[in-house]
Design an enzyme around this catalytic site. Structure first.
Site, PDB file in Angstrom:
ATOM      1  N   SER A 223     -17.228  39.656  41.577  1.00 45.00           N
ATOM      2  CA  SER A 223     -17.287  40.971  40.840  1.00 45.00           C
ATOM      3  C   SER A 223     -18.631  41.204  40.433  1.00 45.00           C
ATOM      4  O   SER A 223     -19.282  40.283  40.348  1.00 45.00           O
ATOM      5  CB  SER A 223     -16.334  41.039  39.815  1.00 45.00           C
ATOM      6  OG  SER A 223     -16.766  42.045  38.947  1.00 45.00           O
TER       7      SER A 223
ATOM      8  N   GLU B 298     -19.426  42.322  37.880  1.00 46.47           N
ATOM      9  CA  GLU B 298     -19.925  42.068  36.427  1.00 46.47           C
ATOM     10  C   GLU B 298     -20.488  40.755  36.436  1.00 46.47           C
ATOM     11  O   GLU B 298     -20.784  40.387  35.148  1.00 46.47           O
ATOM     12  CB  GLU B 298     -18.184  41.975  36.039  1.00 46.47           C
ATOM     13  CG  GLU B 298     -17.650  43.525  35.615  1.00 46.47           C
ATOM     14  CD  GLU B 298     -18.309  43.873  34.219  1.00 46.47           C
ATOM     15  OE1 GLU B 298     -18.518  43.162  33.526  1.00 46.47           O
ATOM     16  OE2 GLU B 298     -18.724  45.086  34.286  1.00 46.47           O
TER      17      GLU B 298
ATOM     18  N   TYR C 211     -14.213  38.556  31.161  1.00 43.26           N
ATOM     19  CA  TYR C 211     -14.268  38.808  32.402  1.00 43.26           C
ATOM     20  C   TYR C 211     -15.470  38.501  33.478  1.00 43.26           C
ATOM     21  O   TYR C 211     -14.949  37.913  34.412  1.00 43.26           O
ATOM     22  CB  TYR C 211     -13.791  40.392  32.614  1.00 43.26           C
ATOM     23  CG  TYR C 211     -13.437  40.746  34.184  1.00 43.26           C
ATOM     24  CD1 TYR C 211     -12.223  40.497  34.841  1.00 43.26           C
ATOM     25  CD2 TYR C 211     -14.565  41.301  34.912  1.00 43.26           C
ATOM     26  CE1 TYR C 211     -12.057  40.801  36.229  1.00 43.26           C
ATOM     27  CE2 TYR C 211     -14.474  41.750  36.406  1.00 43.26           C
ATOM     28  CZ  TYR C 211     -13.150  41.471  36.889  1.00 43.26           C
ATOM     29  OH  TYR C 211     -12.967  41.723  38.006  1.00 43.26           O
TER      30      TYR C 211
END
Ligand code: GDP
Length: 300
Positions: A103, A105, A126
């Site tokens: 991701s 992220e 996360y």
């Protein structure tokens, strides 16, 4: 195609029921197995029974805001779950190809444009859990010679996006306001930048990643970024509404640490695998607004 499904007391398979062998269509080729990323035994059993050619890890506690409330669970499922799955494959079907959904992220506070060499600096439980999963995928690739590939996908959206993610939340709320079903929408930080693409395009990227000669890490995005504010203004504008008349700030949707600036550098996948996105920002908004409008207009 075999899928892993968690047991829940309510049905949550409406988005794939038309494909499922278990529900209506006995000729359909999607089979679901109960299991959980926190339960090694279930993963080992499915890999042993199915002997898959390819394994796609799309499982995750995927809501960034919620990961601050349940950081340990997020680490268990989104992070350690990857190791459980890799071990299950290594010990039971080592030549299966493995796809890890990484991701954007993981880049967190690293400045854009972000590519495969960018420093990993997650800003959320996360993001940290995904970073661990991406690193473990590399370890199994280099350590055991497995075909283990990382797709580091930037935000990808479609009408099927869950309603708590900001794009879908804005689209659904704007349409419900237009239809007189709701009066306003509550949102958090509007000034973060995201590189949003169309999920279907990104599935084609995943396909190419899995057909490549060698497993590798691949950044997938559009190379363009927009603020949440801009997305919201456009969606409301498309419906002839003024965003600021119908929106309010709500602290609950702000994050202790946000990721402020994501924009992908897709040079590697473009040059090596010949992939590029087909749908741009405006087209993505049109696709989402049209489909969700039809759905909401039907259920008055
Ligand atoms: P993410 O990039 O995976 O976290 O995807 P989201 O769609 O959940 O969030 C994208 C951005 O929108 C983040 O910077 C959020 O802080 C911001 N945002 C602002 N208001 C909201 C909201 O009401 N819900 C969500 N989910 N995000 C919001």
């Amino acid at each position: 195609i075999h899928g892993l499904i968690r047991r829940t007391s309510l049905f949550n398979t409406s988005r794939i029921d038309h494909l499922s062998h278990d529900s209506h269509d006995r000729d359909a080729k999607v089979f679901l197995h109960f299991g959980d990323m926190s339960d090694s035994n279930s993963l080992v059993k499915v890999i042993k029974d199915v002997q898959p050619d390819e394994v796609y890890n799309l499982a995750s506690m995927s809501q960034v805001r919620v990961s601050f409330d349940i950081p340990e669970y997020t680490g268990d499922v989104t992070g350690l779950g990857v190791t459980r799955l890799l071990e299950a494959i290594k010990n039971n079907k080592k030549d299966a190809k493995f796809y890890m959904s990484g991701s954007s992220e993981i880049f967190g506070s690293s400045l854009p444009p972000q590519n495969e060499e960018t420093l990993v600096k997650p800003q959320s439980p996360y993001g940290a859990a995904k970073a661990y999963g991406v690193y473990m995928t590399r370890v199994y690739r280099t350590g055991y010679g497995m075909f283990a590939a990382n797709g580091i996908l930037f935000n990808h959206e479609s009408p099927r996006r869950g309603d708590t993610f900001v794009t879908k939340k804005i689209v659904r709320s704007a349409i419900r306001i237009k239809l007189g079903k709701e009066k306003e929408v509550f949102l958090g930080n509007l000034d973060t930048l995201r590189d949003w693409g169309y999920a279907k395009d990104y599935c084609n990227a995943i396909y190419k990643i899995m057909q490549a000669d060698d497993p590798d890490d691949w950044v997938v995005g559009t190379g363009e970024s927009h603020t949440i504010r801009e997305f919201a203004e456009k969606v409301f504008g498309t419906l002839g509404l003024d965003f600021y008349t119908f929106s309010k700030f709500d602290e609950r949707y702000a994050r202790p640490n946000d990721v402020y600036n994501l924009r992908a550098d897709i040079t590697k996948i473009r040059t090596k695998l010949g992939w590029k996105p087909e749908v741009n920002f405006e087209q993505l908004i049109d696709i989402m607004v049209k489909e969700v409008y039809d759905e909401e207009a039907k259920n008055v």
